[in-house]
Design a protein around this motif. Structure first.
Motif, short mmCIF file in Angstrom:
data_model
loop_
_atom_site.label_atom_id
_atom_site.label_comp_id
_atom_site.label_asym_id
_atom_site.label_seq_id
_atom_site.Cartn_x
_atom_site.Cartn_y
_atom_site.Cartn_z
N ASP A 1 1.10 -1.40 0.15
CA ASP A 1 0.01 0.00 0.11
C ASP A 1 0.79 1.33 -0.13
OD1 ASP A 1 -2.20 -1.61 0.06
OD2 ASP A 1 -2.66 -1.31 2.21
N ALA A 2 0.49 2.04 -0.90
CA ALA A 2 1.18 3.43 -0.63
C ALA A 2 1.09 4.29 0.48
CB ALA A 2 0.77 4.37 -1.91
N PRO A 3 2.12 5.03 1.09
CA PRO A 3 1.70 5.69 2.23
C PRO A 3 0.92 6.60 2.34
CG PRO A 3 4.18 5.79 1.60
CD PRO A 3 3.47 5.10 0.23
N ASP A 4 0.42 7.27 1.10
CA ASP A 4 -0.75 8.12 0.97
C ASP A 4 -1.92 7.51 0.71
OD1 ASP A 4 -0.32 7.57 -1.82
OD2 ASP A 4 -0.04 9.45 -2.40
N SER A 5 -1.96 6.17 0.70
CA SER A 5 -3.31 5.53 0.52
C SER A 5 -3.90 5.68 -0.92
CB SER A 5 -4.23 5.69 1.61
OG SER A 5 -3.78 5.28 2.75
N ASN A 6 -2.84 6.20 -1.87
CA ASN A 6 -3.53 6.44 -3.32
C ASN A 6 -2.79 5.68 -4.35
OD1 ASN A 6 -5.10 7.88 -5.16
ND2 ASN A 6 -3.18 9.42 -5.46
N GLY A 7 -2.71 4.40 -4.27
CA GLY A 7 -2.13 3.49 -5.29
C GLY A 7 -1.41 2.18 -4.61
N ALA A 8 -0.67 1.50 -5.28
CA ALA A 8 0.10 0.28 -4.97
C ALA A 8 1.48 0.72 -5.20
CB ALA A 8 -0.53 -1.03 -5.59
N GLN A 9 2.49 0.95 -4.20
CA GLN A 9 3.64 1.14 -4.22
C GLN A 9 4.52 -0.09 -4.54
OE1 GLN A 9 6.24 2.55 -0.92
NE2 GLN A 9 5.99 4.49 -2.10
N VAL A 10 5.23 0.00 -5.74
CA VAL A 10 6.13 -1.18 -6.29
C VAL A 10 7.32 -1.34 -5.08
CG1 VAL A 10 7.50 -1.81 -7.94
CG2 VAL A 10 5.69 -0.45 -8.66
N ALA A 11 7.33 -2.60 -4.67
CA ALA A 11 8.16 -3.26 -3.66
C ALA A 11 9.52 -3.84 -4.53
CB ALA A 11 7.70 -3.98 -2.75
N THR A 12 9.18 -4.52 -5.43
CA THR A 12 10.36 -5.40 -6.07
C THR A 12 9.68 -5.35 -7.55
OG1 THR A 12 9.41 -7.54 -5.55
CG2 THR A 12 11.14 -6.60 -3.86
N THR A 13 10.66 -5.60 -8.46
CA THR A 13 10.41 -5.93 -9.84
C THR A 13 11.36 -7.15 -10.01
OG1 THR A 13 11.89 -4.35 -10.68
CG2 THR A 13 9.80 -3.55 -10.31
N VAL A 14 10.85 -7.89 -11.08
CA VAL A 14 11.61 -8.96 -11.76
C VAL A 14 12.59 -8.26 -12.89
CG1 VAL A 14 11.57 -11.12 -12.97
CG2 VAL A 14 10.11 -10.63 -11.10
#
Length: 207
Positions: A131-144
């Motif tokens: 969860d994004a800190p501002d509750s306005n999206g999905a924050q990317v944690a890792t990418t392949v």
């Protein structure tokens, strides 16, 4: 009296090669003009309309494959040859197996044009999110590395706000927008926000 129905119902894979639907002739003579039209079932496109009447007819398939038409030369005509429609499933088809129906019309008489699109493989983005800190999206944690997200420039710290035109306000909604809905191989729009506030929309192909 109606024209004969289609001979069989094909099963289309997405992705997959086109398959044929054939309508048998009825041998009846009709007043002109002889016209034929096809409307593709949802999530499919027409790749060819085989009339076995050249050069006595003009065949046209829409650029997006949604429709096709044929017109015979003026005068009485006899429905004496089979008509074959070749259809291919689109990658935007829902993930689950389902039946879809369009229309085939010859000389003003219509029959359903039915196909089955088979179960697809679930598509992935090649990332994890939180969860994004501002509750306005999905924050990317890792990418392949070399995965779908990485290939379109999405980086750790970016925030996804929409997938396939579905708004995303947290990680659960990003998952819900994808799971059970988007096939592997499908290309869909994805909107994300970079840490500097810049918003971008890209076309991402899921694997």
């Amino acid at each position: 009296m109606q024209i004969p129905p289609q001979q069989s119902v094909p099963e289309l894979d997405a992705p997959g090669d086109p398959k044929a639907v054939t309508y048998s002739p009825d041998g009846r003579s009709r007043p002109g003009p002889g016209t034929f039209s096809v409307t593709a079932p949802d999530h499919t496109r027409i790749t060819a309309l085989d009339m076995a009447c050249a050069p006595r007819c003009a065949v046209a398939v829409a650029s997006d494959g949604s429709t096709a038409t044929a017109r015979l030369r003026p005068g009485r005509w006899t429905y004496a040859n089979p008509v074959t429609i070749r259809l291919q499933a689109n990658l935007d088809a829902p993930l689950s197996r389902a039946q879809y129906t369009g229309t085939y019309t010859a000389g003003g008489e219509s029959q359903p044009l039915t196909v089955v699109i088979t179960q697809g493989k679930q598509g992935g983005l090649g990332l994890t999110s939180k969860d994004a800190p501002d509750s306005n999206g999905a924050q990317v944690a890792t990418t392949v590395p070399g995965g779908p997200a990485d290939n379109v420039g999405i980086r750790v710290g970016d925030t996804i706000t929409s997938l396939n035109n579905t708004p995303v306000s947290n990680a659960a909604e990003l998952r819900a927008a994808r799971i059970g809905k988007i096939r592997s191989g499908a290309t869909v729009p994805l909107t994300y926000r970079q840490p500097n506030g810049t918003s971008r929309t890209v076309q991402v192909t899921l694997t």
